[in-house]
Design an enzyme around this catalytic site. Structure first.
Site, mmCIF file in Angstrom:
data_model
loop_
_atom_site.group_PDB
_atom_site.id
_atom_site.type_symbol
_atom_site.label_atom_id
_atom_site.label_comp_id
_atom_site.label_asym_id
_atom_site.label_seq_id
_atom_site.Cartn_x
_atom_site.Cartn_y
_atom_site.Cartn_z
ATOM 1 N N ASP A 167 0.804 -1.225 0.000
ATOM 2 C CA ASP A 167 0.000 0.000 0.000
ATOM 3 C C ASP A 167 0.835 1.273 0.000
ATOM 4 O O ASP A 167 0.418 2.311 0.526
ATOM 5 C CB ASP A 167 -0.961 0.026 1.214
ATOM 6 C CG ASP A 167 -1.944 -1.121 1.190
ATOM 7 O OD1 ASP A 167 -2.256 -1.609 0.086
ATOM 8 O OD2 ASP A 167 -2.399 -1.532 2.273
ATOM 9 N N GLN A 209 1.959 -5.997 -3.190
ATOM 10 C CA GLN A 209 2.430 -6.093 -1.798
ATOM 11 C C GLN A 209 3.740 -5.298 -1.644
ATOM 12 O O GLN A 209 3.930 -4.335 -2.341
ATOM 13 C CB GLN A 209 2.595 -7.550 -1.356
ATOM 14 C CG GLN A 209 1.268 -8.298 -1.198
ATOM 15 C CD GLN A 209 0.677 -8.791 -2.505
ATOM 16 O OE1 GLN A 209 1.342 -9.464 -3.277
ATOM 17 N NE2 GLN A 209 -0.563 -8.470 -2.776
HETATM 18 P P1 GDP Z 1 -0.727 0.424 -3.578
HETATM 19 O O1 GDP Z 1 -1.348 -0.852 -3.120
HETATM 20 O O2 GDP Z 1 0.742 0.464 -3.339
HETATM 21 O O3 GDP Z 1 -1.060 0.784 -4.996
HETATM 22 O O4 GDP Z 1 -1.347 1.563 -2.644
HETATM 23 P P2 GDP Z 1 -2.909 1.725 -2.238
HETATM 24 O O5 GDP Z 1 -3.650 2.220 -3.411
HETATM 25 O O6 GDP Z 1 -3.400 0.494 -1.572
HETATM 26 O O7 GDP Z 1 -2.801 2.798 -1.081
HETATM 27 C C1 GDP Z 1 -2.273 4.064 -1.299
HETATM 28 C C2 GDP Z 1 -3.341 5.097 -0.927
HETATM 29 O O8 GDP Z 1 -2.761 6.360 -0.805
HETATM 30 C C3 GDP Z 1 -4.407 5.250 -1.985
HETATM 31 O O9 GDP Z 1 -5.628 5.568 -1.371
HETATM 32 C C4 GDP Z 1 -3.908 6.429 -2.820
HETATM 33 O O10 GDP Z 1 -4.951 7.127 -3.468
HETATM 34 C C5 GDP Z 1 -3.275 7.281 -1.766
HETATM 35 N N1 GDP Z 1 -2.121 8.089 -2.167
HETATM 36 C C6 GDP Z 1 -1.131 7.790 -3.055
HETATM 37 N N2 GDP Z 1 -0.203 8.766 -3.060
HETATM 38 C C7 GDP Z 1 -0.613 9.685 -2.157
HETATM 39 C C8 GDP Z 1 -0.052 10.908 -1.692
HETATM 40 O O11 GDP Z 1 1.018 11.350 -2.075
HETATM 41 N N3 GDP Z 1 -0.763 11.583 -0.734
HETATM 42 C C9 GDP Z 1 -1.938 11.133 -0.240
HETATM 43 N N4 GDP Z 1 -2.561 11.854 0.688
HETATM 44 N N5 GDP Z 1 -2.494 9.979 -0.661
HETATM 45 C C10 GDP Z 1 -1.826 9.270 -1.592
HETATM 46 P P1 IMO Z 2 -0.912 -4.097 -2.270
HETATM 47 O O1 IMO Z 2 -0.480 -4.652 -3.590
HETATM 48 C C1 IMO Z 2 -0.905 -4.443 2.071
HETATM 49 C C2 IMO Z 2 -1.068 -8.479 3.750
HETATM 50 C C3 IMO Z 2 -2.324 -8.919 4.464
HETATM 51 C C4 IMO Z 2 -1.739 -9.914 5.451
HETATM 52 C C5 IMO Z 2 -0.622 -10.569 4.646
HETATM 53 C C6 IMO Z 2 -1.018 -11.891 3.982
HETATM 54 O O2 IMO Z 2 -2.209 -3.369 -2.322
HETATM 55 O O3 IMO Z 2 0.189 -3.308 -1.658
HETATM 56 P P2 IMO Z 2 -2.570 -12.597 1.959
HETATM 57 O O4 IMO Z 2 -3.973 -12.209 1.602
HETATM 58 O O5 IMO Z 2 -1.567 -12.265 0.931
HETATM 59 O O6 IMO Z 2 -2.485 -14.017 2.398
HETATM 60 O O7 IMO Z 2 -2.231 -11.723 3.273
HETATM 61 O O8 IMO Z 2 -0.259 -9.644 3.648
HETATM 62 N N1 IMO Z 2 -1.281 -7.988 2.362
HETATM 63 C C7 IMO Z 2 -1.187 -6.701 2.005
HETATM 64 N N2 IMO Z 2 -0.961 -5.603 2.750
HETATM 65 N N3 IMO Z 2 -1.007 -4.346 0.725
HETATM 66 C C8 IMO Z 2 -1.225 -5.437 -0.034
HETATM 67 O O9 IMO Z 2 -1.211 -5.396 -1.372
HETATM 68 C C9 IMO Z 2 -1.347 -6.685 0.612
HETATM 69 N N4 IMO Z 2 -1.570 -7.939 0.182
HETATM 70 C C10 IMO Z 2 -1.509 -8.731 1.263
HETATM 71 O O10 IMO Z 2 -2.957 -7.843 5.104
HETATM 72 O O11 IMO Z 2 -1.137 -9.234 6.516
HETATM 73 MG MG MG Z 3 -2.886 -1.506 -1.869
#
Ligand code: GDP
Ligand code: IMO
Ligand code: MG
Length: 424
Positions: A15, A224
């Site tokens: 994330d 991840q």
């Molecule tokens: P990913 O799984 O690595 O693609 O990340 P996610 O989408 O799960 O989580 C990142 C969150 O942060 C999302 O809700 C994005 O819209 C938000 N986001 C990304 N870059 C920024 C930033 O620079 N500032 C803020 N406030 N939010 C951001």
């Molecule tokens: P993105 O691509 C954050 C975490 C789960 C759990 C562990 C194992 O959005 O960054 P799983 O379902 O893979 O067996 O879960 O890994 N997890 C993530 N945490 N971002 C993700 O993906 C994740 N994918 C799995 O919360 O702790």
């Molecule tokens: Mg994510």
């Protein structure tokens, strides 16, 4: 040998903002290829006032003229995949034109999801905190040589193959005292498979080899993050695939000497969703503040993310195991206007100071925190406030890699490309 492939991946616990950065840089590439993970991922993109969350489909899907490829290292749940395809169609994006799927990618069955839930329930308080999408059981079947692959769905006996594996799972579920997946789940799954197999299925290793030979620019998109890697993460609180750059080789069939840049994505602080060690976690009002300002709630499960200070030993470790050549720092805006900022520069393990990630990062690990200057808000004449520049300089100095992109908000446009100073 032609062109080389760049890799973009998470340098923390997932994330980090990978989806946003892929979307920002996608116009520089011809192909975006996801190399591991599955619908446990949630990659968020924001542009023109609309938010999009992708789980299985690569984050280049909104860019015209970009081919998006789901690699052999990915595990696909056809039902979730179909929902994603339909959601995109509803907003005018027809993935049939631009999406390729590897025949070697493994399939998640409804019973894999049931087994995931059973395994977590059995673990009780020591559960992993899995997203319950069936990831662990599907990769177990892959390495156990029982799995079903996308290419199997082109065969006339696909339903029989599905039933044989399901039967095996039902015996396991019985041992857990769990019911089999309902009949409707099977029908839904088989119907979704019909759509999946009507898509453009490819032998992605050959496709990418040819693309690179023809000088096409390829970006591998990770899911991840490094600290969730099956080998190098905080085992057993990890996911079931190799999230590191080596995973891009095995997850796409591209040789290591064809990798060029490795871009590591990290947040200006740390978050983690699910269980497991997190040395810099803030279980107080500061953690709560970061969670609220950063809207730290999971894109896939909606769970609150745990928040803490930036962990430099962990980031340094990620730079090492991935061969990261440049970094992108996300969510810098979230730390704006904070009175007190800290960065973890080392740990105390059993009373001894170290700047290395130890084998077992359990509660014995105490973070060594350094207070650093903050910055006010982001309005400034320079691209970035001086305090933020100093924060970045400290990171670059400690991990030895330049920060070339700084994100100041979730929107595509809230991005600063940075000319990095020389770092050693
Ligand atoms: P990913 O799984 O690595 O693609 O990340 P996610 O989408 O799960 O989580 C990142 C969150 O942060 C999302 O809700 C994005 O819209 C938000 N986001 C990304 N870059 C920024 C930033 O620079 N500032 C803020 N406030 N939010 C951001
Ligand atoms: P993105 O691509 C954050 C975490 C789960 C759990 C562990 C194992 O959005 O960054 P799983 O379902 O893979 O067996 O879960 O890994 N997890 C993530 N945490 N971002 C993700 O993906 C994740 N994918 C799995 O919360 O702790
Ligand atoms: Mg994510």
């Amino acid at each position: 040998m032609g062109a080389r492939m760049d890799v973009l991946l998470g340098a923390q616990w997932g994330d980090e903002g990978k989806g946003k950065v892929v979307d920002v840089v996608a116009p520089d590439y011809d192909v975006i290829a996801r190399f591991q993970g599955g619908p446990n991922a949630g990659h968020t993109l924001l542009f023109e006032g609309r938010k999009h969350v992708l789980h299985t489909i690569p984050s280049g899907i909104f860019r015209e003229d970009t081919v998006n490829l789901i690699g052999n290292g990915v595990v696909i749940d056809p039902v979730i995949f179909l929902k994603e395809v339909n959601a995109l169609k509803a907003i005018g994006v027809d993935v049939r034109n631009s999406l390729l799927i590897s025949r070697r990618a493994h399939l998640i069955l409804p019973t894999h999801r049931a087994l995931d839930a059973a395994s977590e329930a059995e673990k009780g308080t020591s559960k992993i905190g899995s997203t319950l999408k069936g990831i662990g059981p599907t990769y177990m079947d892959k390495t156990g040589r029982n799995g079903l692959r996308v290419g199997d769905m082109e065969l006339h006996d696909r339903s029989e193959r599905y039933r044989a594996l399901t039967k095996k799972h039902e015996r396991l579920l019985l041992q857990y005292g769990r019911p089999a997946a309902p009949k409707e789940a099977e029908e839904e799954w088989l119907a979704a498979v019909d759509v999946l197999r009507s898509m453009r299925l490819v032998d992605s290793e050959h496709y990418l080899d040819q693309a690179l030979r023809n000088g096409k620019r390829v970006l591998a998109e990770g899911a991840q993050g490094t600290l969730l890697d099956i080998d190098f993460g905080t085992y057993p609180f990890v996911t079931s695939s190799n999230t590191i750059s080596a995973g891009a080789c095995t997850g796409l069939g591209v040789a290591p000497n064809r990798i060029d840049k490795v871009v590591g994505i990290f947040k200006a602080y740390c978050t983690r969703v699910g269980s497991g060690p997190f040395p810099t976690e803030l279980e107080n009002a500061t953690g709560e503040h970061i969670r609220n300002v950063g809207q730290e709630f999971g894109s896939t499960t909606g769970r609150a993310r745990r928040c803490g200070w930036l962990d430099l030993p962990a980031l340094h470790y990620a730079v090492m195991v991935n061969g990261i050549t440049e970094l992108a720092m996300m969510k810098s805006d979230v730390l704006s206007n904070m009175d007190e900022l800290r960065i973890c520069t080392g740990y105390k393990v059993d009373g001894k100071a170290t700047d290395r990630m130890p084998y077992d990062i359990t509660s014995r690990v105490e973070p060594i925190l350094q207070q650093v200057d903050g910055w006010g808000d982001l309005s400034t004449d320079t691209p970035l406030p001086h305090g933020l520049e100093r924060y970045i300089a400290m990171i670059e100095e400690r991990v030895g890699v330049p920060v070339t992109l700084v994100s100041l908000g979730p929107d595509r446009a809230e991005t600063v490309h940075r000319q990095a100073a020389a770092v050693h």
